[in-house]
Design a protein around this motif. Sequence first.
Motif, PDB file in Angstrom:
ATOM      1  N   GLU A 107     -56.808  21.659  12.006  1.00  0.00           N
ATOM      2  CA  GLU A 107     -55.950  20.630  12.675  1.00  0.00           C
ATOM      3  C   GLU A 107     -55.951  20.544  14.167  1.00  0.00           C
ATOM      4  OE1 GLU A 107     -52.553  20.588   9.164  1.00  0.00           O
ATOM      5  OE2 GLU A 107     -52.351  21.987  10.704  1.00  0.00           O
ATOM      6  N   ASN A 108     -55.988  21.697  14.668  1.00  0.00           N
ATOM      7  CA  ASN A 108     -55.875  21.504  16.250  1.00  0.00           C
ATOM      8  C   ASN A 108     -57.295  21.041  16.890  1.00  0.00           C
ATOM      9  OD1 ASN A 108     -55.070  21.933  18.758  1.00  0.00           O
ATOM     10  ND2 ASN A 108     -55.894  24.145  18.973  1.00  0.00           N
ATOM     11  N   SER A 109     -58.594  21.220  16.343  1.00  0.00           N
ATOM     12  CA  SER A 109     -59.596  20.656  16.452  1.00  0.00           C
ATOM     13  C   SER A 109     -59.649  19.266  16.336  1.00  0.00           C
ATOM     14  CB  SER A 109     -60.917  21.521  15.944  1.00  0.00           C
ATOM     15  OG  SER A 109     -60.916  21.236  14.564  1.00  0.00           O
ATOM     16  N   GLU A 110     -58.983  18.763  15.314  1.00  0.00           N
ATOM     17  CA  GLU A 110     -59.338  17.330  14.915  1.00  0.00           C
ATOM     18  C   GLU A 110     -58.143  16.099  15.746  1.00  0.00           C
ATOM     19  OE1 GLU A 110     -58.191  17.484  10.710  1.00  0.00           O
ATOM     20  OE2 GLU A 110     -60.176  17.883  10.195  1.00  0.00           O
ATOM     21  N   ILE A 111     -57.263  16.863  16.539  1.00  0.00           N
ATOM     22  CA  ILE A 111     -56.593  16.144  17.511  1.00  0.00           C
ATOM     23  C   ILE A 111     -57.501  15.763  18.654  1.00  0.00           C
ATOM     24  CG2 ILE A 111     -54.515  16.021  18.766  1.00  0.00           C
ATOM     25  CD1 ILE A 111     -53.193  17.531  17.001  1.00  0.00           C
ATOM     26  N   SER A 112     -57.810  14.405  18.807  1.00  0.00           N
ATOM     27  CA  SER A 112     -58.427  14.087  20.064  1.00  0.00           C
ATOM     28  C   SER A 112     -58.261  12.838  20.249  1.00  0.00           C
ATOM     29  CB  SER A 112     -60.070  14.290  19.531  1.00  0.00           C
ATOM     30  OG  SER A 112     -60.972  13.874  20.620  1.00  0.00           O
ATOM     31  N   ASN A 113     -58.625  12.247  21.558  1.00  0.00           N
ATOM     32  CA  ASN A 113     -58.825  10.965  21.955  1.00  0.00           C
ATOM     33  C   ASN A 113     -59.933  10.605  22.811  1.00  0.00           C
ATOM     34  OD1 ASN A 113     -58.681  11.956  24.621  1.00  0.00           O
ATOM     35  ND2 ASN A 113     -56.556  12.006  24.617  1.00  0.00           N
ATOM     36  N   ALA A 114     -60.190   9.192  23.073  1.00  0.00           N
ATOM     37  CA  ALA A 114     -61.340   8.769  23.822  1.00  0.00           C
ATOM     38  C   ALA A 114     -61.863   9.728  24.864  1.00  0.00           C
ATOM     39  CB  ALA A 114     -61.119   7.601  24.267  1.00  0.00           C
ATOM     40  N   SER A 115     -60.789  10.315  25.752  1.00  0.00           N
ATOM     41  CA  SER A 115     -61.169  10.968  26.979  1.00  0.00           C
ATOM     42  C   SER A 115     -61.565  12.148  26.498  1.00  0.00           C
ATOM     43  CB  SER A 115     -59.974  11.227  27.860  1.00  0.00           C
ATOM     44  OG  SER A 115     -59.739   9.976  28.239  1.00  0.00           O
ATOM     45  N   PHE A 116     -61.056  13.042  25.425  1.00  0.00           N
ATOM     46  CA  PHE A 116     -61.649  14.333  25.200  1.00  0.00           C
ATOM     47  C   PHE A 116     -63.096  14.380  24.412  1.00  0.00           C
ATOM     48  CE2 PHE A 116     -57.067  15.860  24.723  1.00  0.00           C
ATOM     49  CZ  PHE A 116     -56.993  16.609  25.831  1.00  0.00           C
TER      50      PHE A 116
END
Length: 290
Positions: free
Chosen positions: A43-52
Amino acid sequence: MANHINVIGDSYKKFGLKHTSKSTACLPHTIRFFKKHILTPKENSEISNASFSGGTLIHLIVQDSLTKGMKVAEVIKSEKIQNKINEYKPLDEKDEQKFKFIVKLAQETALNHLSNIAELGGQEWQDEQEQVLWTPPVKTYWLMYIDLVSKTLLGDLKNKFGNPTLTKTKGWTYSNVKCPDRPFYSDVQQVALYNKATGLKPFLSYASNCDRKLFTQENCEDLSQESLEKALKELMIYEIAWEKKLELADGDLDTLAWLCCPDFSDIKKKSFWWTGVAQEQIDRLLKHYD
Protein backbone atom coordinates in the motif's frame (compact mmCIF):
# COMPACT_ATOMS: atom_id res chain seq x y z
CA MET A 1 40.50 -5.88 20.90
CA ALA A 2 37.33 -7.83 20.13
CA ASN A 3 35.27 -6.65 17.19
CA HIS A 4 32.10 -4.82 18.20
CA ILE A 5 28.94 -6.53 16.95
CA ASN A 6 26.11 -4.22 15.94
CA VAL A 7 22.69 -5.38 17.11
CA ILE A 8 19.33 -3.83 16.27
CA GLY A 9 17.81 -2.31 19.41
CA ASP A 10 14.80 -3.85 21.16
CA SER A 11 12.79 -0.67 20.58
CA TYR A 12 12.90 -1.40 16.83
CA LYS A 13 12.58 -5.18 17.06
CA LYS A 14 9.42 -5.01 19.19
CA PHE A 15 7.72 -3.27 16.25
CA GLY A 16 9.22 -5.59 13.64
CA LEU A 17 11.51 -2.86 12.30
CA LYS A 18 14.86 -3.79 10.79
CA HIS A 19 16.42 -0.59 9.49
CA THR A 20 15.90 3.08 8.78
CA SER A 21 16.70 5.44 5.90
CA LYS A 22 17.24 9.12 5.32
CA SER A 23 13.78 9.58 3.78
CA THR A 24 12.13 7.73 6.67
CA ALA A 25 14.03 9.63 9.36
CA CYS A 26 12.97 12.96 7.86
CA LEU A 27 9.26 12.15 7.84
CA PRO A 28 6.93 13.92 10.28
CA HIS A 29 6.27 11.37 13.02
CA THR A 30 2.55 11.11 12.27
CA ILE A 31 3.34 10.27 8.64
CA ARG A 32 6.08 7.85 9.66
CA PHE A 33 3.65 6.03 11.95
CA PHE A 34 1.04 5.89 9.18
CA LYS A 35 3.42 4.69 6.46
CA LYS A 36 5.41 2.18 8.51
CA HIS A 37 2.81 0.86 10.97
CA ILE A 38 -0.63 1.29 9.40
CA LEU A 39 -0.05 0.72 5.69
CA THR A 40 1.30 -2.51 4.28
CA PRO A 41 4.55 -2.18 2.25
CA LYS A 42 2.51 -2.72 -0.92
CA GLU A 43 0.00 0.00 0.00
CA ASN A 44 2.81 2.39 0.88
CA SER A 45 4.53 1.81 -2.47
CA GLU A 46 1.29 2.44 -4.37
CA ILE A 47 0.75 5.94 -2.97
CA SER A 48 2.25 8.26 -5.55
CA ASN A 49 1.68 11.42 -7.58
CA ALA A 50 3.03 12.95 -10.77
CA SER A 51 6.11 14.39 -9.07
CA PHE A 52 7.13 11.12 -7.40
CA SER A 53 6.52 8.98 -10.48
CA GLY A 54 7.99 11.60 -12.81
CA GLY A 55 11.08 11.79 -10.64
CA THR A 56 11.55 8.02 -10.85
CA LEU A 57 11.17 8.24 -14.62
CA ILE A 58 13.88 10.90 -14.99
CA HIS A 59 16.20 8.92 -12.70
CA LEU A 60 15.82 5.80 -14.84
CA ILE A 61 16.44 7.71 -18.06
CA VAL A 62 19.62 9.37 -16.77
CA GLN A 63 20.93 6.20 -15.13
CA ASP A 64 20.38 4.05 -18.22
CA SER A 65 21.97 6.66 -20.43
CA LEU A 66 25.09 6.77 -18.24
CA THR A 67 25.46 3.08 -17.40
CA LYS A 68 24.36 1.56 -20.71
CA GLY A 69 25.82 4.13 -23.10
CA MET A 70 22.43 4.89 -24.65
CA LYS A 71 21.21 8.18 -26.04
CA VAL A 72 18.43 9.81 -24.04
CA ALA A 73 15.95 9.55 -26.91
CA GLU A 74 16.67 5.81 -27.19
CA VAL A 75 16.16 5.28 -23.47
CA ILE A 76 12.83 7.11 -23.52
CA LYS A 77 11.62 4.86 -26.36
CA SER A 78 12.72 1.70 -24.53
CA GLU A 79 10.14 -0.79 -23.32
CA LYS A 80 11.11 -0.22 -19.69
CA ILE A 81 10.46 3.53 -19.82
CA GLN A 82 7.32 3.25 -21.92
CA ASN A 83 5.90 0.70 -19.47
CA LYS A 84 6.61 3.09 -16.59
CA ILE A 85 4.79 5.85 -18.42
CA ASN A 86 1.79 3.69 -19.24
CA GLU A 87 1.54 2.26 -15.72
CA TYR A 88 0.98 5.61 -14.06
CA LYS A 89 -2.49 6.16 -12.62
CA PRO A 90 -3.18 9.87 -12.03
CA LEU A 91 -4.96 11.13 -8.93
CA ASP A 92 -7.07 13.68 -10.82
CA GLU A 93 -7.03 15.74 -14.01
CA LYS A 94 -4.41 18.22 -12.77
CA ASP A 95 -2.11 15.38 -11.69
CA GLU A 96 -2.64 13.71 -15.06
CA GLN A 97 -1.67 16.89 -16.91
CA LYS A 98 1.43 17.37 -14.75
CA PHE A 99 2.63 13.85 -15.50
CA LYS A 100 2.02 14.40 -19.22
CA PHE A 101 4.15 17.57 -19.14
CA ILE A 102 6.93 15.79 -17.23
CA VAL A 103 6.96 13.04 -19.85
CA LYS A 104 6.83 15.53 -22.73
CA LEU A 105 9.81 17.41 -21.30
CA ALA A 106 11.68 14.36 -19.98
CA GLN A 107 14.39 14.59 -22.63
CA GLU A 108 15.21 18.20 -21.77
CA THR A 109 15.31 17.46 -18.04
CA ALA A 110 17.47 14.34 -18.47
CA LEU A 111 19.88 16.17 -20.79
CA ASN A 112 20.31 18.91 -18.19
CA HIS A 113 21.30 16.28 -15.61
CA LEU A 114 23.73 14.78 -18.10
CA SER A 115 25.24 18.19 -18.79
CA ASN A 116 25.79 18.59 -15.04
CA ILE A 117 27.44 15.18 -14.78
CA ALA A 118 29.65 15.86 -17.81
CA GLU A 119 31.25 18.65 -15.78
CA LEU A 120 32.58 15.98 -13.40
CA GLY A 121 34.87 14.58 -16.08
CA GLY A 122 35.13 11.06 -17.45
CA GLN A 123 33.70 8.57 -14.97
CA GLU A 124 32.44 5.01 -15.09
CA TRP A 125 29.09 5.02 -13.34
CA GLN A 126 27.11 2.42 -11.42
CA ASP A 127 23.53 3.11 -10.43
CA GLU A 128 21.39 2.28 -7.38
CA GLN A 129 24.30 0.96 -5.33
CA GLU A 130 23.09 -0.49 -2.04
CA GLN A 131 24.93 0.47 1.14
CA VAL A 132 24.32 -0.01 4.85
CA LEU A 133 25.74 2.05 7.70
CA TRP A 134 25.65 1.91 11.48
CA THR A 135 25.94 5.26 13.28
CA PRO A 136 25.87 4.69 17.06
CA PRO A 137 24.08 5.73 19.21
CA VAL A 138 21.33 5.09 16.61
CA LYS A 139 20.26 1.54 17.44
CA THR A 140 19.64 0.29 13.93
CA TYR A 141 21.34 0.56 10.55
CA TRP A 142 20.71 2.92 7.65
CA LEU A 143 19.80 1.32 4.33
CA MET A 144 20.47 3.39 1.22
CA TYR A 145 20.47 3.15 -2.56
CA ILE A 146 22.79 5.68 -4.16
CA ASP A 147 21.72 7.09 -7.55
CA LEU A 148 25.19 7.25 -9.11
CA VAL A 149 28.57 5.97 -7.94
CA SER A 150 32.04 6.03 -9.55
CA LYS A 151 35.46 5.17 -8.14
CA THR A 152 35.80 8.62 -6.57
CA LEU A 153 32.36 10.23 -6.59
CA LEU A 154 28.78 9.62 -5.54
CA GLY A 155 25.76 11.69 -6.38
CA ASP A 156 22.05 12.16 -6.23
CA LEU A 157 19.69 13.44 -8.91
CA LYS A 158 17.13 16.07 -7.90
CA ASN A 159 14.36 17.12 -10.26
CA LYS A 160 12.51 20.42 -10.28
CA PHE A 161 9.10 20.18 -11.92
CA GLY A 162 6.68 22.96 -12.81
CA ASN A 163 2.93 23.04 -12.23
CA PRO A 164 0.11 22.82 -14.76
CA THR A 165 -2.49 25.57 -14.98
CA LEU A 166 -5.79 25.47 -16.86
CA THR A 167 -6.24 28.70 -18.81
CA LYS A 168 -9.30 29.97 -20.69
CA THR A 169 -7.46 30.59 -23.94
CA LYS A 170 -4.54 28.12 -24.10
CA GLY A 171 -5.88 25.14 -22.19
CA TRP A 172 -3.34 23.49 -19.90
CA THR A 173 -0.01 25.31 -19.60
CA TYR A 174 3.11 24.41 -17.63
CA SER A 175 5.41 26.65 -15.61
CA ASN A 176 9.18 26.68 -16.14
CA VAL A 177 11.08 26.29 -12.87
CA LYS A 178 14.59 27.44 -11.98
CA CYS A 179 16.94 25.32 -9.90
CA PRO A 180 17.98 26.47 -6.42
CA ASP A 181 21.14 28.52 -5.89
CA ARG A 182 21.89 26.41 -2.82
CA PRO A 183 21.10 22.72 -2.20
CA PHE A 184 18.13 21.89 -0.01
CA TYR A 185 19.30 20.86 3.44
CA SER A 186 17.53 17.49 3.40
CA ASP A 187 19.50 16.69 0.24
CA VAL A 188 22.73 17.63 2.01
CA GLN A 189 21.79 15.25 4.83
CA GLN A 190 21.21 12.53 2.26
CA VAL A 191 24.63 12.77 0.64
CA ALA A 192 26.23 13.23 4.07
CA LEU A 193 24.95 9.74 4.90
CA TYR A 194 26.22 8.40 1.58
CA ASN A 195 29.61 10.01 2.12
CA LYS A 196 29.93 8.44 5.58
CA ALA A 197 29.06 5.02 4.16
CA THR A 198 31.47 5.14 1.21
CA GLY A 199 34.12 7.79 1.80
CA LEU A 200 33.44 9.12 -1.71
CA LYS A 201 33.10 12.80 -2.59
CA PRO A 202 29.45 13.84 -3.05
CA PHE A 203 27.66 15.89 -5.67
CA LEU A 204 24.06 16.97 -6.16
CA SER A 205 22.60 17.44 -9.64
CA TYR A 206 19.47 19.60 -9.88
CA ALA A 207 17.62 19.85 -13.18
CA SER A 208 14.36 21.09 -14.63
CA ASN A 209 13.36 21.20 -18.27
CA CYS A 210 14.87 24.67 -18.59
CA ASP A 211 17.61 24.97 -15.96
CA ARG A 212 20.35 23.01 -14.24
CA LYS A 213 22.73 23.36 -11.30
CA LEU A 214 25.58 21.13 -10.11
CA PHE A 215 26.82 21.31 -6.52
CA THR A 216 30.17 19.75 -5.53
CA GLN A 217 32.65 20.13 -2.68
CA GLU A 218 34.59 22.49 -4.94
CA ASN A 219 31.77 25.00 -5.46
CA CYS A 220 29.47 24.55 -2.46
CA GLU A 221 30.32 25.10 1.21
CA ASP A 222 27.27 23.05 2.24
CA LEU A 223 29.06 19.97 0.86
CA SER A 224 32.33 20.59 2.69
CA GLN A 225 33.43 17.77 4.98
CA GLU A 226 32.69 19.85 8.06
CA SER A 227 29.19 20.65 6.82
CA LEU A 228 28.53 17.01 5.94
CA GLU A 229 29.51 15.86 9.43
CA LYS A 230 27.14 18.43 10.97
CA ALA A 231 24.31 17.41 8.63
CA LEU A 232 24.77 13.72 9.48
CA LYS A 233 24.72 14.45 13.20
CA GLU A 234 21.44 16.33 12.79
CA LEU A 235 19.98 13.49 10.72
CA MET A 236 20.87 11.13 13.57
CA ILE A 237 19.00 13.40 15.98
CA TYR A 238 15.84 12.92 13.88
CA GLU A 239 16.22 9.15 14.15
CA ILE A 240 17.02 9.13 17.87
CA ALA A 241 13.91 11.26 18.53
CA TRP A 242 11.86 8.51 16.85
CA GLU A 243 13.70 5.84 18.85
CA LYS A 244 12.62 7.56 22.06
CA LYS A 245 8.98 7.18 21.03
CA LEU A 246 9.51 3.53 20.16
CA GLU A 247 11.05 2.99 23.59
CA LEU A 248 8.13 4.68 25.35
CA ALA A 249 5.60 2.65 23.34
CA ASP A 250 7.46 -0.59 24.19
CA GLY A 251 5.96 -2.54 21.30
CA ASP A 252 2.38 -1.29 21.81
CA LEU A 253 0.91 0.16 18.62
CA ASP A 254 -1.85 2.16 20.36
CA THR A 255 0.68 3.86 22.63
CA LEU A 256 2.85 4.75 19.64
CA ALA A 257 -0.22 6.15 17.89
CA TRP A 258 -0.91 8.50 20.82
CA LEU A 259 2.69 9.70 20.65
CA CYS A 260 2.14 10.60 16.97
CA CYS A 261 -1.19 12.42 17.00
CA PRO A 262 -2.31 13.27 13.43
CA ASP A 263 -3.11 16.74 12.11
CA PHE A 264 -6.81 16.34 11.38
CA SER A 265 -6.87 19.59 9.42
CA ASP A 266 -4.22 18.24 7.03
CA ILE A 267 -6.19 15.02 6.57
CA LYS A 268 -9.41 16.90 5.78
CA LYS A 269 -7.63 19.22 3.33
CA LYS A 270 -5.89 16.26 1.65
CA SER A 271 -2.62 18.14 1.97
CA PHE A 272 0.64 16.82 0.51
CA TRP A 273 1.08 13.70 2.62
CA TRP A 274 -2.58 12.69 2.36
CA THR A 275 -3.04 13.15 -1.37
CA GLY A 276 -3.95 9.83 -2.96
CA VAL A 277 -4.59 8.11 0.37
CA ALA A 278 -7.76 6.02 0.44
CA GLN A 279 -10.40 6.80 3.06
CA GLU A 280 -10.28 3.19 4.29
CA GLN A 281 -6.57 3.66 5.06
CA ILE A 282 -7.27 6.88 6.95
CA ASP A 283 -10.05 5.14 8.91
CA ARG A 284 -7.60 2.38 9.80
CA LEU A 285 -5.27 5.01 11.26
CA LEU A 286 -7.98 6.84 13.18
CA LYS A 287 -9.23 3.65 14.89
CA HIS A 288 -6.18 3.87 17.12
CA TYR A 289 -7.61 7.05 18.66
CA ASP A 290 -11.09 5.66 19.49
